[in-house]
Design an enzyme around this catalytic site. Sequence first.
Site, PDB file in Angstrom:
ATOM      1  N   GLY A  27       0.799  -1.218   0.000  1.00  0.00           N
ATOM      2  CA  GLY A  27       0.000   0.000   0.000  1.00  0.00           C
ATOM      3  C   GLY A  27       0.826   1.259   0.000  1.00  0.00           C
ATOM      4  CB  CYS A  28       4.136   2.145   0.918  1.00  0.00           C
ATOM      5  SG  CYS A  28       3.534   2.034   2.602  1.00  0.00           S
ATOM      6  CD  GLU A  29       2.854   6.666  -5.191  1.00  0.00           C
ATOM      7  OE1 GLU A  29       3.881   7.262  -5.578  1.00  0.00           O
ATOM      8  OE2 GLU A  29       1.720   7.120  -5.334  1.00  0.00           O
ATOM      9  CB  SER A  30       8.595   4.729  -0.886  1.00  0.00           C
ATOM     10  OG  SER A  30       8.550   5.961  -1.553  1.00  0.00           O
TER      11      SER A  30
END
Length: 113
Positions: A27-30
């Site tokens: 759920g995190c781009e990074s």
Amino acid sequence: MRQLMLAGKQLAPLTPSEQCDDNEVSGCESQVWLILGGDTHAVQLRAYSTSKIIRGLLAVLMEPLQGQSVEKIQAFDSQAYLQLLGLERHLSQSRASGLNAVVKAIQYRCQSL
């Protein structure tokens, strides 16, 4: 942003073996990895990201949670905390969503302690 990047230097890097799929937060781009330890009375958190700004946000987010009980972590309102610090208005939608995913992952993983 400079202050956030400085705060991120507080986070010790995770070893390559700790940066595995089991510890990655979805759920995190990074990329963000999260490790919980301790027990229900004193949860120990370790986290790391490839992004300097996200590392800083992780450091700020983990500060009030470190060493707290599972009960207090479950009741933690990250949005209110970020508002209190005046950070919410500086976060893009994707960063806010990613931080929310980290908090949800912490709260979920606390259930297995």
